[in-house]
Design a protein around this motif. Structure first.
Motif, mmCIF file in Angstrom:
data_model
loop_
_atom_site.group_PDB
_atom_site.id
_atom_site.type_symbol
_atom_site.label_atom_id
_atom_site.label_comp_id
_atom_site.label_asym_id
_atom_site.label_seq_id
_atom_site.Cartn_x
_atom_site.Cartn_y
_atom_site.Cartn_z
ATOM 1 N N TYR A 55 0.824 -1.205 0.000
ATOM 2 C CA TYR A 55 0.000 0.000 0.000
ATOM 3 C C TYR A 55 0.860 1.259 0.000
ATOM 4 O O TYR A 55 2.050 1.219 0.345
ATOM 5 N N SER B 91 3.236 2.242 2.888
ATOM 6 C CA SER B 91 4.227 1.268 3.356
ATOM 7 C C SER B 91 5.618 1.765 2.974
ATOM 8 O O SER B 91 5.780 2.496 1.992
ATOM 9 N N GLY C 205 0.457 -3.436 4.563
ATOM 10 C CA GLY C 205 -0.539 -2.387 4.741
ATOM 11 C C GLY C 205 0.084 -1.017 4.943
ATOM 12 O O GLY C 205 1.305 -0.868 5.078
ATOM 13 N N ASP C 206 -0.770 -0.011 4.980
ATOM 14 C CA ASP C 206 -0.305 1.350 5.208
ATOM 15 C C ASP C 206 0.412 1.445 6.547
ATOM 16 O O ASP C 206 -0.017 0.878 7.552
ATOM 17 N N GLY C 207 1.524 2.168 6.552
ATOM 18 C CA GLY C 207 2.289 2.360 7.771
ATOM 19 C C GLY C 207 3.275 1.249 8.081
ATOM 20 O O GLY C 207 4.075 1.383 9.010
ATOM 21 N N SER D 169 0.156 -6.283 8.639
ATOM 22 C CA SER D 169 -0.942 -5.336 8.839
ATOM 23 C C SER D 169 -0.422 -3.947 9.176
ATOM 24 O O SER D 169 0.777 -3.748 9.403
ATOM 25 N N GLN D 170 -1.339 -2.986 9.266
ATOM 26 C CA GLN D 170 -1.002 -1.577 9.403
ATOM 27 C C GLN D 170 -0.010 -1.318 10.536
ATOM 28 O O GLN D 170 -0.178 -1.770 11.654
ATOM 29 N N GLU D 171 1.035 -0.566 10.173
ATOM 30 C CA GLU D 171 2.064 -0.093 11.096
ATOM 31 C C GLU D 171 2.903 -1.204 11.731
ATOM 32 O O GLU D 171 3.599 -0.979 12.734
ATOM 33 N N ALA E 126 -1.373 -5.659 13.248
ATOM 34 C CA ALA E 126 -1.148 -4.218 13.308
ATOM 35 C C ALA E 126 -0.267 -3.835 14.493
ATOM 36 O O ALA E 126 -0.426 -4.346 15.603
#
Length: 198
Positions: free
Chosen positions: A75, A78, A95-97, A115-117, A149
């Motif tokens: 994403y 990332s 994922g984002d972050g 997953s995110q972050e 995450a």
């Protein structure tokens, strides 16, 4: 037994580059130049790309030396520190972050989800050495593993196939296959049912 570093800055950077070892660069001029070019590309072309353009971001990563399997979903927010040290099988998701700090090669098996972050930390420093050199570790995240995450993986830690690292957890030791871990530091919670895509 401590794992052997894949990269030790003291073996690559001459002491005469700075009298104070804390002021010495951790990487060669060539690597720093590649990082600069990649950061420009990430800022102008990768981060600004529309969310559905996963193939475009995979293309940009490949342009800087990454090995990307089919249908990887990275994403826009990332971050990959060194695409030339990124090795992905098919269907890897970041994922984002998500941040992949990979001064040494990091391999991701098929269907890995970050997953995110989530933070994958591939380097540290030798705090017992007066020169405090950077140490980079090759790492592997097995197929079907899920890094939830805000979870973090410490340098040199390998994640077995199908392992899960729970929300906000920190893996400081290798994770066994098809096992769920959580906590700081992460501990085994229970086994995970084995499954694979057809």
């Amino acid at each position: 037994m401590p794992k052997e570093a894949h990269y030790n800055a003291s073996e690559h950077i001459r002491p005469e580059t700075a009298a104070d070892p804390y002021l010495r660069p951790a990487f060669s001029a060539g690597t720093r130049m590649k990082r600069t070019l990649w950061n420009i590309c990430w800022t102008l072309l990768y981060r600004t790309s529309p969310r559905p353009l996963h193939a475009w971001r995979s293309f940009l990563l490949r342009c800087f030396g990454a090995s990307m399997g089919t249908s990887c979903h990275f994403y826009p927010k990332s971050k990959v520190w060194a695409p030339w040290n990124l090795i992905c099988a098919d269907l890897v998701t970041a994922g984002d972050g998500v941040e992949i700090y990979n001064p040494a090669p990091i391999r991701f098996g098929s269907h890995v989800i970050l997953s995110q972050e989530a933070y994958i930390c591939g380097a540290t420093h030798d705090y017992d050495d007066p020169a405090f050199p950077l140490l980079g570790y090759a790492m592997s995240i097995g197929a079907y593993a899920w890094i939830c995450a805000r979870a973090s993986i410490a340098p040199g830690v390998n994640v077995g196939e199908g392992a899960v690292l729970g929300l906000g957890s920190v893996a400081s030791k290798d994770l066994e296959p098809w096992t769920i871990y959580a906590g700081v530091p992460a501990v085994r919670i229970k086994a995970r049912q084995r499954h694979m895509a057809e």
